[in-house]
Design a protein around this motif. Sequence first.
Motif, PDB file in Angstrom:
ATOM      1  N   PRO A  86       0.815  -1.226   0.000  1.00  0.00           N
ATOM      2  CA  PRO A  86       0.000   0.000   0.000  1.00  0.00           C
ATOM      3  C   PRO A  86       0.844   1.270   0.000  1.00  0.00           C
ATOM      4  CG  PRO A  86      -0.875  -1.595   1.548  1.00  0.00           C
ATOM      5  CD  PRO A  86       0.396  -2.170   1.045  1.00  0.00           C
ATOM      6  N   LYS A  87       1.963   1.244   0.758  1.00  0.00           N
ATOM      7  CA  LYS A  87       2.838   2.427   0.797  1.00  0.00           C
ATOM      8  C   LYS A  87       3.439   2.707  -0.564  1.00  0.00           C
ATOM      9  CE  LYS A  87       4.180   2.445   5.671  1.00  0.00           C
ATOM     10  NZ  LYS A  87       5.306   2.357   6.622  1.00  0.00           N
ATOM     11  N   GLU A  88       3.838   1.638  -1.251  1.00  0.00           N
ATOM     12  CA  GLU A  88       4.438   1.799  -2.584  1.00  0.00           C
ATOM     13  C   GLU A  88       3.409   2.331  -3.577  1.00  0.00           C
ATOM     14  OE1 GLU A  88       5.943  -2.070  -3.291  1.00  0.00           O
ATOM     15  OE2 GLU A  88       7.933  -1.631  -2.478  1.00  0.00           O
ATOM     16  N   LYS A  89       2.167   1.832  -3.448  1.00  0.00           N
ATOM     17  CA  LYS A  89       1.102   2.310  -4.335  1.00  0.00           C
ATOM     18  C   LYS A  89       0.864   3.795  -4.134  1.00  0.00           C
ATOM     19  CE  LYS A  89      -1.473  -2.060  -4.509  1.00  0.00           C
ATOM     20  NZ  LYS A  89      -2.723  -2.727  -4.086  1.00  0.00           N
ATOM     21  N   LYS A  90       0.848   4.205  -2.849  1.00  0.00           N
ATOM     22  CA  LYS A  90       0.621   5.610  -2.540  1.00  0.00           C
ATOM     23  C   LYS A  90       1.746   6.475  -3.096  1.00  0.00           C
ATOM     24  CE  LYS A  90      -0.426   8.679   1.328  1.00  0.00           C
ATOM     25  NZ  LYS A  90      -0.558   8.810   2.796  1.00  0.00           N
ATOM     26  N   ARG A  91       2.979   5.967  -2.943  1.00  0.00           N
ATOM     27  CA  ARG A  91       4.134   6.716  -3.435  1.00  0.00           C
ATOM     28  C   ARG A  91       4.080   6.867  -4.943  1.00  0.00           C
ATOM     29  NH1 ARG A  91       8.772   4.999  -5.371  1.00  0.00           N
ATOM     30  NH2 ARG A  91       8.457   2.872  -4.640  1.00  0.00           N
ATOM     31  N   LYS A  92       3.683   5.796  -5.646  1.00  0.00           N
ATOM     32  CA  LYS A  92       3.578   5.846  -7.109  1.00  0.00           C
ATOM     33  C   LYS A  92       2.541   6.860  -7.550  1.00  0.00           C
ATOM     34  CE  LYS A  92       5.215   1.174  -8.089  1.00  0.00           C
ATOM     35  NZ  LYS A  92       4.829  -0.168  -8.574  1.00  0.00           N
ATOM     36  N   GLU A  95       3.924  10.269  -7.231  1.00  0.00           N
ATOM     37  CA  GLU A  95       4.888  10.549  -8.299  1.00  0.00           C
ATOM     38  C   GLU A  95       4.202  10.841  -9.623  1.00  0.00           C
ATOM     39  OE1 GLU A  95       7.450   7.220  -8.363  1.00  0.00           O
ATOM     40  OE2 GLU A  95       8.613   7.840  -6.609  1.00  0.00           O
ATOM     41  N   GLU A  96       3.032  10.195  -9.840  1.00  0.00           N
ATOM     42  CA  GLU A  96       2.313  10.357 -11.101  1.00  0.00           C
ATOM     43  C   GLU A  96       1.558  11.688 -11.179  1.00  0.00           C
ATOM     44  OE1 GLU A  96      -0.132   6.912 -11.295  1.00  0.00           O
ATOM     45  OE2 GLU A  96       1.525   5.555 -11.762  1.00  0.00           O
ATOM     46  N   LYS A  97       1.341  12.309 -10.012  1.00  0.00           N
ATOM     47  CA  LYS A  97       0.623  13.585 -10.010  1.00  0.00           C
ATOM     48  C   LYS A  97       1.457  14.647 -10.713  1.00  0.00           C
ATOM     49  CE  LYS A  97      -2.051  13.052  -5.751  1.00  0.00           C
ATOM     50  NZ  LYS A  97      -2.224  13.585  -4.376  1.00  0.00           N
ATOM     51  N   PRO A  98       0.819  15.499 -11.520  1.00  0.00           N
ATOM     52  CA  PRO A  98       1.590  16.567 -12.186  1.00  0.00           C
ATOM     53  C   PRO A  98       2.172  17.533 -11.161  1.00  0.00           C
ATOM     54  CG  PRO A  98      -0.773  16.916 -12.453  1.00  0.00           C
ATOM     55  CD  PRO A  98      -0.624  15.554 -11.839  1.00  0.00           C
ATOM     56  N   LYS A  99       3.438  17.832 -11.313  1.00  0.00           N
ATOM     57  CA  LYS A  99       4.114  18.736 -10.382  1.00  0.00           C
ATOM     58  C   LYS A  99       3.714  20.177 -10.678  1.00  0.00           C
ATOM     59  CE  LYS A  99       8.123  15.784  -9.656  1.00  0.00           C
ATOM     60  NZ  LYS A  99       9.592  15.657  -9.772  1.00  0.00           N
ATOM     61  N   PRO A 100       3.419  20.937  -9.622  1.00  0.00           N
ATOM     62  CA  PRO A 100       3.031  22.345  -9.848  1.00  0.00           C
ATOM     63  C   PRO A 100       4.183  23.136 -10.453  1.00  0.00           C
ATOM     64  CG  PRO A 100       3.420  21.929  -7.510  1.00  0.00           C
ATOM     65  CD  PRO A 100       3.460  20.597  -8.202  1.00  0.00           C
TER      66      PRO A 100
END
Length: 224
Positions: A86-92, A95-100
Amino acid sequence: MATIQHLLDLDLAKVANPTLTETITEILDSYKNAGDKKDFLKVYQPNIDKAYTLVTKFAPDAIKKEIKKKPSTTKKTSLTSASGTPKEKKRKKEEEKPKPQKKPIQKLSATAYADRKKEIYDELEGCREMIRIDNKQKRALAPPKRPKSTYEKVQSKVLSLGKLIPSNLKGSLEVQRQTKKILMRAHKDILNAWKMTSLRKLEKDQNEIKEVYQEIEAKIKGEE
Protein backbone atom coordinates in the motif's frame (compact mmCIF):
# COMPACT_ATOMS: atom_id res chain seq x y z
CA MET A 1 12.22 33.78 18.22
CA ALA A 2 15.68 33.55 16.68
CA THR A 3 18.66 32.38 18.73
CA ILE A 4 22.33 33.26 18.58
CA GLN A 5 22.87 29.80 17.09
CA HIS A 6 20.69 30.78 14.12
CA LEU A 7 23.15 33.59 13.37
CA LEU A 8 26.18 31.35 13.96
CA ASP A 9 24.82 28.83 11.44
CA LEU A 10 24.36 31.40 8.66
CA ASP A 11 26.48 31.30 5.52
CA LEU A 12 27.41 34.99 5.51
CA ALA A 13 29.04 34.66 2.08
CA LYS A 14 25.49 34.39 0.69
CA VAL A 15 24.29 37.61 2.35
CA ALA A 16 24.68 40.13 -0.44
CA ASN A 17 23.93 43.23 1.63
CA PRO A 18 27.19 44.43 3.26
CA THR A 19 25.39 46.37 5.99
CA LEU A 20 23.45 43.28 7.05
CA THR A 21 26.62 41.16 7.00
CA GLU A 22 28.46 43.77 9.09
CA THR A 23 25.63 43.95 11.64
CA ILE A 24 25.50 40.17 12.08
CA THR A 25 29.29 40.07 12.43
CA GLU A 26 29.16 42.81 15.09
CA ILE A 27 26.51 40.88 17.05
CA LEU A 28 28.53 37.65 16.89
CA ASP A 29 31.76 39.42 17.89
CA SER A 30 30.02 41.10 20.83
CA TYR A 31 28.59 37.73 21.90
CA LYS A 32 32.02 36.10 21.67
CA ASN A 33 33.60 38.81 23.85
CA ALA A 34 30.71 39.06 26.34
CA GLY A 35 31.62 38.02 29.87
CA ASP A 36 28.02 37.15 30.82
CA LYS A 37 26.45 35.34 27.85
CA LYS A 38 22.99 35.15 29.43
CA ASP A 39 22.91 38.87 30.15
CA PHE A 40 24.12 39.56 26.59
CA LEU A 41 21.27 37.51 25.10
CA LYS A 42 18.68 39.36 27.20
CA VAL A 43 19.91 42.74 25.96
CA TYR A 44 20.58 41.76 22.33
CA GLN A 45 17.55 39.50 21.69
CA PRO A 46 15.65 42.20 19.71
CA ASN A 47 18.73 42.71 17.51
CA ILE A 48 19.13 38.95 16.96
CA ASP A 49 15.47 38.65 15.97
CA LYS A 50 15.62 41.66 13.65
CA ALA A 51 18.83 40.55 11.93
CA TYR A 52 17.58 37.00 11.39
CA THR A 53 14.22 38.22 10.09
CA LEU A 54 16.01 40.36 7.52
CA VAL A 55 18.05 37.34 6.44
CA THR A 56 14.89 35.26 5.96
CA LYS A 57 13.37 38.08 3.88
CA PHE A 58 16.30 39.21 1.78
CA ALA A 59 18.92 36.41 1.91
CA PRO A 60 17.13 33.09 2.54
CA ASP A 61 19.91 31.18 0.75
CA ALA A 62 22.23 32.03 3.65
CA ILE A 63 20.20 29.81 5.96
CA LYS A 64 21.78 26.37 5.98
CA LYS A 65 19.15 23.69 5.49
CA GLU A 66 19.18 20.63 7.72
CA ILE A 67 19.68 17.35 5.87
CA LYS A 68 17.09 14.90 7.07
CA LYS A 69 18.32 11.33 7.39
CA LYS A 70 16.33 8.73 5.54
CA PRO A 71 14.79 6.05 7.76
CA SER A 72 16.69 2.80 7.89
CA THR A 73 15.40 0.09 5.55
CA THR A 74 17.01 -2.89 7.25
CA LYS A 75 13.71 -4.68 7.79
CA LYS A 76 12.64 -6.78 4.86
CA THR A 77 8.97 -7.10 4.04
CA SER A 78 7.43 -10.47 3.50
CA LEU A 79 5.51 -11.47 0.39
CA THR A 80 4.10 -8.54 -1.53
CA SER A 81 1.64 -8.40 -4.35
CA ALA A 82 2.74 -7.81 -7.90
CA SER A 83 1.46 -4.23 -7.69
CA GLY A 84 3.45 -3.54 -4.48
CA THR A 85 2.59 -2.68 -0.89
CA PRO A 86 0.00 0.00 0.00
CA LYS A 87 2.84 2.43 0.80
CA GLU A 88 4.44 1.80 -2.58
CA LYS A 89 1.10 2.31 -4.33
CA LYS A 90 0.62 5.61 -2.54
CA ARG A 91 4.13 6.72 -3.44
CA LYS A 92 3.58 5.85 -7.11
CA LYS A 93 0.36 7.85 -7.15
CA GLU A 94 2.16 10.83 -5.66
CA GLU A 95 4.89 10.55 -8.30
CA GLU A 96 2.31 10.36 -11.10
CA LYS A 97 0.62 13.58 -10.01
CA PRO A 98 1.59 16.57 -12.19
CA LYS A 99 4.11 18.74 -10.38
CA PRO A 100 3.03 22.35 -9.85
CA GLN A 101 4.90 24.77 -12.04
CA LYS A 102 7.23 27.19 -10.32
CA LYS A 103 6.13 30.78 -10.41
CA PRO A 104 8.47 32.97 -12.41
CA ILE A 105 10.66 35.20 -10.25
CA GLN A 106 9.40 38.74 -10.41
CA LYS A 107 12.16 41.28 -10.92
CA LEU A 108 11.93 44.37 -8.76
CA SER A 109 11.68 47.77 -10.38
CA ALA A 110 14.42 50.30 -9.63
CA THR A 111 12.07 52.17 -7.27
CA ALA A 112 10.99 49.00 -5.42
CA TYR A 113 14.61 47.88 -5.11
CA ALA A 114 15.63 51.28 -3.69
CA ASP A 115 12.73 51.14 -1.19
CA ARG A 116 13.72 47.64 -0.08
CA LYS A 117 17.35 48.68 0.27
CA LYS A 118 16.31 51.65 2.43
CA GLU A 119 14.12 49.37 4.55
CA ILE A 120 17.10 47.10 5.28
CA TYR A 121 19.37 50.06 6.00
CA ASP A 122 16.90 51.75 8.40
CA GLU A 123 16.30 48.55 10.38
CA LEU A 124 19.99 47.72 10.58
CA GLU A 125 20.93 51.21 11.71
CA GLY A 126 18.72 50.62 14.77
CA CYS A 127 20.63 47.40 15.52
CA ARG A 128 24.02 48.99 15.04
CA GLU A 129 23.14 52.02 17.16
CA MET A 130 22.24 49.71 20.05
CA ILE A 131 25.56 47.86 19.62
CA ARG A 132 27.47 51.18 19.64
CA ILE A 133 25.68 52.35 22.81
CA ASP A 134 26.33 49.01 24.52
CA ASN A 135 30.04 49.06 23.59
CA LYS A 136 30.35 52.69 24.78
CA GLN A 137 28.82 51.74 28.16
CA LYS A 138 31.21 48.80 28.49
CA ARG A 139 34.21 51.04 27.78
CA ALA A 140 32.98 53.57 30.35
CA LEU A 141 32.64 50.86 33.02
CA ALA A 142 35.97 49.20 32.18
CA PRO A 143 38.91 50.00 34.49
CA PRO A 144 41.26 52.66 33.08
CA LYS A 145 44.19 51.30 31.10
CA ARG A 146 47.63 51.63 32.61
CA PRO A 147 49.54 54.38 30.78
CA LYS A 148 52.52 53.12 28.79
CA SER A 149 55.94 53.72 30.29
CA THR A 150 58.59 55.63 28.35
CA TYR A 151 60.46 52.34 27.89
CA GLU A 152 57.40 50.80 26.21
CA LYS A 153 56.84 53.84 24.02
CA VAL A 154 60.46 53.85 22.81
CA GLN A 155 60.37 50.14 21.99
CA SER A 156 57.06 50.55 20.13
CA LYS A 157 58.38 53.45 18.04
CA VAL A 158 61.61 51.59 17.22
CA LEU A 159 59.67 48.52 16.04
CA SER A 160 57.33 50.70 13.95
CA LEU A 161 60.33 51.87 11.91
CA GLY A 162 60.91 48.29 10.76
CA LYS A 163 57.43 48.24 9.27
CA LEU A 164 58.46 50.94 6.79
CA ILE A 165 60.63 48.53 4.79
CA PRO A 166 59.52 48.77 1.11
CA SER A 167 57.21 45.90 0.16
CA ASN A 168 59.64 44.57 -2.47
CA LEU A 169 62.34 44.13 0.24
CA LYS A 170 60.25 42.69 3.07
CA GLY A 171 60.92 39.16 1.83
CA SER A 172 64.70 39.63 1.97
CA LEU A 173 66.39 37.88 4.90
CA GLU A 174 69.46 40.10 4.57
CA VAL A 175 67.41 43.31 4.72
CA GLN A 176 65.46 42.08 7.76
CA ARG A 177 68.64 41.07 9.59
CA GLN A 178 70.33 44.40 8.89
CA THR A 179 67.20 46.22 10.02
CA LYS A 180 67.15 44.22 13.27
CA LYS A 181 70.77 45.15 14.05
CA ILE A 182 70.20 48.85 13.30
CA LEU A 183 67.00 49.02 15.36
CA MET A 184 68.49 47.20 18.36
CA ARG A 185 71.51 49.50 18.33
CA ALA A 186 69.32 52.60 17.94
CA HIS A 187 67.07 51.40 20.76
CA LYS A 188 70.03 50.98 23.10
CA ASP A 189 71.61 54.31 22.10
CA ILE A 190 68.37 56.23 22.70
CA LEU A 191 67.95 54.75 26.19
CA ASN A 192 71.56 55.55 27.06
CA ALA A 193 71.24 59.13 25.75
CA TRP A 194 68.09 59.65 27.80
CA LYS A 195 69.72 58.26 30.96
CA MET A 196 67.23 55.37 31.05
CA THR A 197 69.59 52.92 32.72
CA SER A 198 67.36 50.06 33.88
CA LEU A 199 69.26 46.97 32.65
CA ARG A 200 66.25 44.74 33.35
CA LYS A 201 63.96 46.79 31.13
CA LEU A 202 66.64 47.21 28.48
CA GLU A 203 67.22 43.44 28.23
CA LYS A 204 63.49 42.74 28.25
CA ASP A 205 62.79 45.16 25.38
CA GLN A 206 65.83 44.01 23.39
CA ASN A 207 64.73 40.37 23.71
CA GLU A 208 61.23 41.28 22.53
CA ILE A 209 62.67 43.04 19.45
CA LYS A 210 64.75 39.91 18.74
CA GLU A 211 61.63 37.70 19.02
CA VAL A 212 59.72 39.89 16.56
CA TYR A 213 62.48 39.51 13.97
CA GLN A 214 62.91 35.80 14.67
CA GLU A 215 59.25 35.33 13.71
CA ILE A 216 59.73 37.44 10.55
CA GLU A 217 62.82 35.44 9.53
CA ALA A 218 61.10 32.11 10.22
CA LYS A 219 58.18 33.17 8.04
CA ILE A 220 60.50 34.17 5.17
CA LYS A 221 62.37 30.85 5.40
CA GLY A 222 59.07 28.97 5.34
CA GLU A 223 58.01 30.75 2.15
CA GLU A 224 61.29 30.06 0.30
